[in-house]
Design a protein around this motif. Structure first.
Motif, PDB file in Angstrom:
ATOM      1  N   ARG A  11      34.586  31.586  42.173  1.00 45.33           N
ATOM      2  CA  ARG A  11      33.511  31.495  43.166  1.00 45.33           C
ATOM      3  C   ARG A  11      32.202  32.033  42.591  1.00 45.33           C
ATOM      4  N   ALA A  12      32.297  33.071  41.767  1.00 51.34           N
ATOM      5  CA  ALA A  12      31.085  33.622  41.165  1.00 51.34           C
ATOM      6  C   ALA A  12      30.512  32.687  40.106  1.00 51.34           C
ATOM      7  N   LEU A  13      31.389  31.985  39.385  1.00 50.37           N
ATOM      8  CA  LEU A  13      30.934  31.107  38.301  1.00 50.37           C
ATOM      9  C   LEU A  13      30.473  29.737  38.796  1.00 50.37           C
ATOM     10  N   ALA A  14      30.959  29.299  39.955  1.00 55.31           N
ATOM     11  CA  ALA A  14      30.669  27.939  40.426  1.00 55.31           C
ATOM     12  C   ALA A  14      29.180  27.618  40.473  1.00 55.31           C
ATOM     13  N   PRO A 102      21.215  30.841  30.908  1.00 52.44           N
ATOM     14  CA  PRO A 102      20.100  30.842  31.834  1.00 52.44           C
ATOM     15  C   PRO A 102      20.301  31.894  32.902  1.00 52.44           C
ATOM     16  N   SER A 103      19.249  32.174  33.649  1.00 51.51           N
ATOM     17  CA  SER A 103      19.330  33.199  34.685  1.00 51.51           C
ATOM     18  C   SER A 103      20.270  32.761  35.792  1.00 51.51           C
ATOM     19  N   THR A 104      21.376  33.466  35.929  1.00 54.05           N
ATOM     20  CA  THR A 104      22.340  33.138  36.973  1.00 54.05           C
ATOM     21  C   THR A 104      21.709  33.231  38.349  1.00 54.05           C
ATOM     22  N   GLY A 105      20.936  34.279  38.577  1.00 46.77           N
ATOM     23  CA  GLY A 105      20.330  34.462  39.880  1.00 46.77           C
ATOM     24  C   GLY A 105      19.398  33.325  40.240  1.00 46.77           C
ATOM     25  N   THR A 129      26.348  24.404  51.490  1.00 44.35           N
ATOM     26  CA  THR A 129      26.165  25.751  50.944  1.00 44.35           C
ATOM     27  C   THR A 129      27.512  26.366  50.567  1.00 44.35           C
ATOM     28  N   LEU A 130      28.495  26.234  51.437  1.00 40.91           N
ATOM     29  CA  LEU A 130      29.815  26.796  51.155  1.00 40.91           C
ATOM     30  C   LEU A 130      30.469  26.115  49.958  1.00 40.91           C
ATOM     31  N   ARG A 131      30.211  24.846  49.781  1.00 41.33           N
ATOM     32  CA  ARG A 131      30.845  24.122  48.673  1.00 41.33           C
ATOM     33  C   ARG A 131      30.119  24.359  47.359  1.00 41.33           C
ATOM     34  N   ALA A 132      28.799  24.145  47.340  1.00 38.03           N
ATOM     35  CA  ALA A 132      28.065  24.212  46.078  1.00 38.03           C
ATOM     36  C   ALA A 132      27.789  25.636  45.624  1.00 38.03           C
ATOM     37  N   VAL A 133      27.417  26.513  46.550  1.00 39.98           N
ATOM     38  CA  VAL A 133      27.085  27.893  46.179  1.00 39.98           C
ATOM     39  C   VAL A 133      28.304  28.798  46.322  1.00 39.98           C
ATOM     40  N   GLY A 134      29.110  28.534  47.354  1.00 41.26           N
ATOM     41  CA  GLY A 134      30.279  29.377  47.579  1.00 41.26           C
ATOM     42  C   GLY A 134      31.490  28.994  46.763  1.00 41.26           C
ATOM     43  N   GLY A 135      31.514  27.759  46.265  1.00 41.10           N
ATOM     44  CA  GLY A 135      32.644  27.342  45.449  1.00 41.10           C
ATOM     45  C   GLY A 135      33.901  27.042  46.241  1.00 41.10           C
ATOM     46  N   GLY A 212      33.651  37.026  54.979  1.00 37.45           N
ATOM     47  CA  GLY A 212      33.627  37.528  53.603  1.00 37.45           C
ATOM     48  C   GLY A 212      32.739  36.700  52.707  1.00 37.45           C
ATOM     49  N   GLU A 213      32.787  35.380  52.870  1.00 39.60           N
ATOM     50  CA  GLU A 213      31.955  34.512  52.033  1.00 39.60           C
ATOM     51  C   GLU A 213      30.483  34.650  52.396  1.00 39.60           C
ATOM     52  N   ALA A 214      30.180  34.790  53.682  1.00 43.98           N
ATOM     53  CA  ALA A 214      28.789  34.970  54.092  1.00 43.98           C
ATOM     54  C   ALA A 214      28.213  36.265  53.510  1.00 43.98           C
ATOM     55  N   ILE A 215      28.995  37.334  53.539  1.00 40.91           N
ATOM     56  CA  ILE A 215      28.530  38.607  52.976  1.00 40.91           C
ATOM     57  C   ILE A 215      28.353  38.481  51.467  1.00 40.91           C
ATOM     58  N   ARG A 216      29.309  37.832  50.792  1.00 37.63           N
ATOM     59  CA  ARG A 216      29.203  37.674  49.333  1.00 37.63           C
ATOM     60  C   ARG A 216      27.955  36.879  48.949  1.00 37.63           C
ATOM     61  N   LEU A 217      27.706  35.781  49.664  1.00 37.32           N
ATOM     62  CA  LEU A 217      26.544  34.946  49.350  1.00 37.32           C
ATOM     63  C   LEU A 217      25.240  35.671  49.675  1.00 37.32           C
ATOM     64  N   THR A 218      25.225  36.448  50.746  1.00 38.79           N
ATOM     65  CA  THR A 218      24.014  37.187  51.096  1.00 38.79           C
ATOM     66  C   THR A 218      23.749  38.302  50.094  1.00 38.79           C
TER      67      THR A 218
END
Length: 417
Positions: A11-14, A102-105, A129-135, A212-218
């Motif tokens: 999820r972090a690498l996606a 490249p800059s991950t952020g 958002t959940l698919r592309a950023v959340g993986g 959990g995913e909302a908190i991680r993405l935020t």
């Protein structure tokens, strides 16, 4: 590495892998599909064979091969370089440095803005958002929102098509557009969290995978934009709210209201982090809606017992919030707080105009708050009818059972239990 640790790593690498591919090749939809296939391959292989020394490079290689195979099978282009030259995509096509660092952020932040493109309806922004950023996989997202997987797959496919049809670029928006789009990004994350914290339908009150995913993405967004007070405020609000989760349900899954919760079960580490975030943000940032909501949540969280809640401070914060971001839900919550300071009649008076507001007039929470205030005012029959009305309007089974139980108690029976 355990399967859960592998899932967290993926999820972090996606978004990092997707960002590199889209900047290199354009074709957001094709790149996103290729990344999803690479994530699936990794989730299948890594727990058994071990995580590669360079997991991001592994994912890039696999996803890149899937892209090449897809393009070759469609005979759309002879090779990757010709494709980039001929397609003239709307996306920026500057390749990343040779060291692939490249800059991950920046990539993740750009993906946030791309997934929350104004051409997309809100439901599509959530899913993309959940698919592309959340993986998350399509199946996971469909399960979280209680829709069939084919329905969610179609929703995501249409979202990607709309993004490309709108000529969206994989670059950061202009400063003026960025501020407007950031508000959309924050609202999407807020909606994801709310759907997980109090599921809008179904048998479960919580969907921890969504909160959990909302908190991680935020958190990810906060790392990219540490100087934005509203981003900090939203993260604080999520942490302070989610800290109650363990105490919100009883042994049988029944809803336990805030005033009756066992506060020893609250997550004190999350509360401390949330209080620190909002306190700091309010010292240097103009107060926005998320900061003010977080400040209200902090007052609740810091009260050692329900009867020791600083209700006058909460009423004052709601007064500011109503001025900054007037909306019927703020009025609803403000009425409940005012009732604790000035009595239930004062709260009921604030609710009266909401009956003519189509945004909330038919919402179960308006009926539920009115029922609570009527009960406090001693109007048992009217309160019972309002509880039953709220129960009929909600699609959440735990909420319905709670509201019916309150109505039954006022009737002197336990017919709904």
């Amino acid at each position: 590495m355990t399967p859960r640790e592998v899932e967290d790593l993926l999820r972090a690498l996606a978004p990092q892998v997707l960002g590199i591919l889209v900047r290199r090749h354009g074709a957001f939809s094709a790149c996103e599909d290729a990344v999803q296939e690479a994530l699936l391959a990794a989730a299948t292989q890594w727990p058994e064979r071990g995580v590669p020394d360079n997991p991001r490079a592994w994912l890039l290689t696999v996803a890149g091969r899937r892209l090449t195979d897809e393009w070759r099978s469609e005979r759309a282009r002879r090779d990757r370089e010709v494709a980039v030259a001929l397609r003239e995509p709307a996306y920026a096509t500057v390749a990343p440095p040779a060291d692939e660092s490249p800059s991950t952020g920046d990539d993740s932040l750009t993906l946030f803005f791309l997934c929350c493109h104004p051409a997309l309806p809100r439901s599509a922004q959530l899913a993309l958002t959940l698919r592309a950023v959340g993986g998350l996989s399509t199946a996971q997202i469909a399960q979280a929102f209680l829709v069939p997987e084919p329905t969610m797959s179609q929703r995501i496919r249409r979202a990607k098509q709309r993004v490309e049809a709108a000529g969206a670029r994989f670059v950061m928006p202009s400063p003026a557009e960025r501020d407007e789009r950031l508000r959309t990004v924050l609202h999407v994350l807020y909606l994801i969290f709310n759907e997980g914290y109090t599921a809008s339908s179904g048998a479960d009150l919580h969907r921890a995978e969504l909160t959990g995913e909302a908190i991680r993405l935020t958190r990810q967004l906060h790392r990219a934009l540490p100087d934005d007070g509203e981003v900090a405020g939203l993260l604080a609000l999520m942490l302070l709210t989610d800290a109650h989760r363990a105490a919100r349900t009883g042994p049988g899954g029944e809803l336990v209201p805030l005033a009756e919760q066992d506060r020893s079960r609250w997550d004190r580490a999350a509360i401390a982090e949330g209080v620190a975030l909002v306190t700091e943000a309010l010292t240097w940032s103009p107060p926005g809606p998320y900061q003010l909501q977080a400040a209200i949540a902090a007052v609740h969280a810091e009260a050692p017992a329900a009867e020791r809640t600083d209700w006058p401070q909460i009423v004052a914060l709601y007064r500011v919030l109503a001025a900054v971001s007037p909306n019927p839900m703020v009025t609803l919550n403000r009425a409940a707080a005012v009732a604790m300071v000035d009595g239930p009649r004062a709260g009921l008076a604030l609710l009266a105009p909401l009956d003519a507001d189509e945004r909330i007039a038919g919402h179960h929470r308006l009926a539920a708050v009115r029922a609570h205030l009527l009960e406090l005012a001693g109007e048992r029959a009217a309160a019972r009818e309002a509880y039953l009305l709220a129960a009929r309007r909600t699609t959440s089974l735990p909420e319905r059972r709670y509201l019916e139980a309150r109505a039954a108690r006022l009737a002197g029976t336990d017919e709904f239990r």
